[in-house]
Structure formats: C-alpha cells, structure tokens
Design a protein around this motif. Sequence first.
Motif, PDB file in Angstrom:
ATOM      1  N   ALA A 100      -1.766  23.248  -5.829  1.00 46.77           N
ATOM      2  CA  ALA A 100      -2.538  22.769  -4.508  1.00 46.77           C
ATOM      3  C   ALA A 100      -4.635  23.507  -4.521  1.00 46.77           C
ATOM      4  O   ALA A 100      -5.701  23.221  -3.727  1.00 46.77           O
ATOM      5  N   ASN A 101      -3.548  24.978  -4.881  1.00 48.83           N
ATOM      6  CA  ASN A 101      -5.090  26.067  -4.145  1.00 48.83           C
ATOM      7  C   ASN A 101      -5.422  26.433  -3.367  1.00 48.83           C
ATOM      8  O   ASN A 101      -6.323  26.205  -2.714  1.00 48.83           O
ATOM      9  N   PHE A 102      -4.653  26.160  -2.204  1.00 46.32           N
ATOM     10  CA  PHE A 102      -4.897  26.496  -1.187  1.00 46.32           C
ATOM     11  C   PHE A 102      -3.484  27.362  -0.566  1.00 46.32           C
ATOM     12  O   PHE A 102      -2.603  27.501  -0.723  1.00 46.32           O
ATOM     13  N   ILE A 103      -4.384  28.203   1.179  1.00 50.26           N
ATOM     14  CA  ILE A 103      -4.021  28.889   1.412  1.00 50.26           C
ATOM     15  C   ILE A 103      -3.141  28.950   3.071  1.00 50.26           C
ATOM     16  O   ILE A 103      -4.597  28.400   3.346  1.00 50.26           O
ATOM     17  N   ALA A 104      -2.355  28.666   4.376  1.00 52.61           N
ATOM     18  CA  ALA A 104      -3.146  28.039   5.606  1.00 52.61           C
ATOM     19  C   ALA A 104      -1.324  28.861   6.367  1.00 52.61           C
ATOM     20  O   ALA A 104      -0.841  29.260   5.767  1.00 52.61           O
TER      21      ALA A 104
END
Length: 470
Positions: A262-266
Amino acid sequence: MARAQAATARGAREGFGPHLLLALGASLLLLAQARAEPSVFPTGVTIYDPTRAYNSYVLFPGGDDVSRLIDLTGKVVHEWKYTGQPVAFIDPALVGGSRGHIFVTLATEEGKGTDLVPGRAQTRIRKAVGEVDWSGAKIWEFGPNAPGGRAQQHHDIARLPNGNTLVLANVVYPLPGFSAPQVLDDVAYEVNADGDIVWQWAASDHLDEIGFTAEELKLIKASKSADYLHVNNLKPVGPNHWYDEGDSRFAPDNLIFDSRSANFIAVIDRKTRKIVWTLGPHYPPISEDGSTTSRKTPRPVDQISGQHDAQIIPKGLPGAGNLLVFDNQGEAGYPHAAVSYTGGSRVLEINPVTREIVWQYTGASSGQPGWAFRSTHISNARRLPNGNTFIDEGQIGRFFQVTPEGDIVWEYINPYPRRGKDPETGKPTVNHAVYRAQPVPYDWAPEGTPHGETAVTPPENSAFHISASK
C-alpha cells in the motif's frame, strides 16, 4: 577507479565460489542491466577498502538455511544451523551483556489455505521463533503460546529495552467488507520472557487512520490477495531528538512500520494504539514525465513504491532522527503507482518532520546508470557509525557499503544460494537472494572472535577475462 569499483556488483548468481575469488585475488562483476544479468561472476568479497569502510561483521542467512557471520574479508567466523525472516543479532546491552545471541526460526510447518499467499517464495510458515546463543542453544521461544499455537512471525523481530520482544506476525480470519474470504492481517505482538503476548495491535483496526481515499479503500477491500497490506518491517522508534524537542509522535517506545503493498510508512502510538504519523500513500511523481529520478537534495519526498526496512536512524549515528528506507521502486499501491520504466531502486534518508529527502543513494551515485542498482522486492539499508551506509540489494544477494558521496568501499556477493528444481521443466534452479543482512559491531560477538581487514582491490573490469579451455 570509483566507476570501476561500482561496476563490480551486478549479476545473477551462478558461477564462481569464494575459492576461485581467492585464487584470482579479486575480480569484477560484469555490469548487469535491470532485468538481464550475467551467468558467470565471482562471489564473496569483490571490493574492500579497510581505511574507508566501517569495519565490522555481517550476519545473513544463506540459501542453504545456514546463518553465517562473516568479516569484511568474507571469512566465515561463525555459523548457526538456523535461518529466519530475518535472522537478527541482538545488542548485548538488551540481553544482560551476553554476546553472540541471535533471533532465528525454530520450527516451520506447511501453510494451508490463506497462508499460501500468491507470490510467496516458500509455502512454509513459522510455527516457532526464538533467541539462540553463540552455540545455538535455545534461550527464548515464541509460538506455543501464540494464537493457535503458531507464531506466524514474518519479516521482523526485535528485543525491546524492557526485555520483552516485538514480533510482527499474521493472523488469518475473515474481515467484513473484504472480497477475499479470509485475509492475512498484520499484527504486532509484545511478548514477555515466558512467551506470552502482553500487548497487541492489528492493522485492520486502523485503516481509516492512514489517509486512503474512499476509492482506494474500495480497491484494498476488493483485492484478490489475502496479504492486502504486506507489512514488511516493525521497529521501535527509539530515542531521538524530535521527541526531546517536544514532538510526541516520535516517542521512543512508539512503533514504526511500513506496508509494501500500500506504499505507506506509519508510526503507532503505543499508548493510544492510533497511527499518529504517516508518509504516503500519496506522493508527487518522481519527475514530470515519470521517467527519471531527481538527484537534487534536499527536495520534497517523491514517489516511493514497494519500500522496505523503514527506520529512524538511532541517536549517535550520522543523520540521527531522520528516516532511512530502502525504496524498491517495485510495483505496488492501490492503484499501482507510476514508477519509471528504466529506473532503479533507491535508498532514501528523509527528514520526517519537513518530509524532505536529505540524502539518497541510486546507481547513479556510484557512476552507473540508475537502473544498475535495482531490487524490486526484499532488501534493506542501515546507517553506520562512520557515516557510510550498509545496503543489501536483496534480489541479487549483493551487500555493499557506500560513503556519503556514493563511493563503494566494500562489496560482497552471496556465495550460498538456494538450489532447487523448476517444477515445470525439471531444470536446476539457483537463487542468491537475501531478504535482509545486518552489519554487526565487533564487540557484539564473543571476545576473541577473529576478524581480518585485508584490502581487496579489483582489477579493471574491461581487462578481466576467463581463459578458454585448452
């Protein structure tokens, strides 16, 4: 010379072993294009400048399911008859000063149903994971007390300052609104010394905190892949100057993770369990025409896709407090992000507050075409105490160190491939890929563990040839 050194490191993995490399003294790899690699190449150490490298050991799992600790001359100084995803050396400060402890997979079993995610290289799942000492004796285990008696650990594991262990795992169950009858949800566990879960978090409870649009959430829930997020790392944020300066999002015991699909960092707030900081899933394109990657820094973060190993650089290291991530530029996203046709992968150092890229490594940093450095999946990067960066170009099993200017001062090609047989043709297969490799300080190994620091200087590649048989 820097260009010649940079050219050392491409290639597929069938050919010479360390014995031939030693006999030759040193050799260069042929330069490979993004999806075309040579059939014959040296393995082991191909470049080593002890005066400019950060001298250490390196831990990695071979394709033969043996984990090895090597020095930078390529000599194996210790091995364990275990593998893992990943195998990971534990800082002695977190285990009462004991040196030589690592995390490994203790037991596996065949996956069933949803466990068999399309695209997985192996069908076996991890039933138990644990900590073993220098001799391989089991010190700690997680699995018997996990849901269903199976750890289902994947991609990451870390010892926490309080002595507990952070485990990234999967749980299989149906989720309302998802097309797949069951999904592989990504979960975080904090596990105590007895192997009991004392804190947990599930990604599916927090999808509305990430920033997806309504249309993107529809695509996620309609995905045919059970592994809808494919989280591939989970780490404590660790002490950092942002928190010291009052930014509670980066509290040291908060957790950072990323989703490859999903192409995210959190960042997860440990107290509230809410996601309090994100990078992605929306980015500007890497260039106006989508065909090239800018090398200008600092600049706003541009399109990241299929990334791995996101982490906050620890205190005491150059770039401390910044985010370091291996940006694979692989196909990913809901919908799939537009990545350049001929571009390669990148290692990015990002200011997490201004969201600017402050340093990067691409193939062009070492005088090659950008596509010469490319791993569309797996891989990792770590900042080193002297300012160099350690990189695992995992798809081809190449580890190397680069200076801040992009000079390659150490390079190693995995000589321990996984060998098998193609199920359709019956032909033998060879795979040199390494999911993750870890630089290990000398003083993390037991006192007296040997190491060498003999330079390896490669010849000019254009003059290196294999003689024809007589």
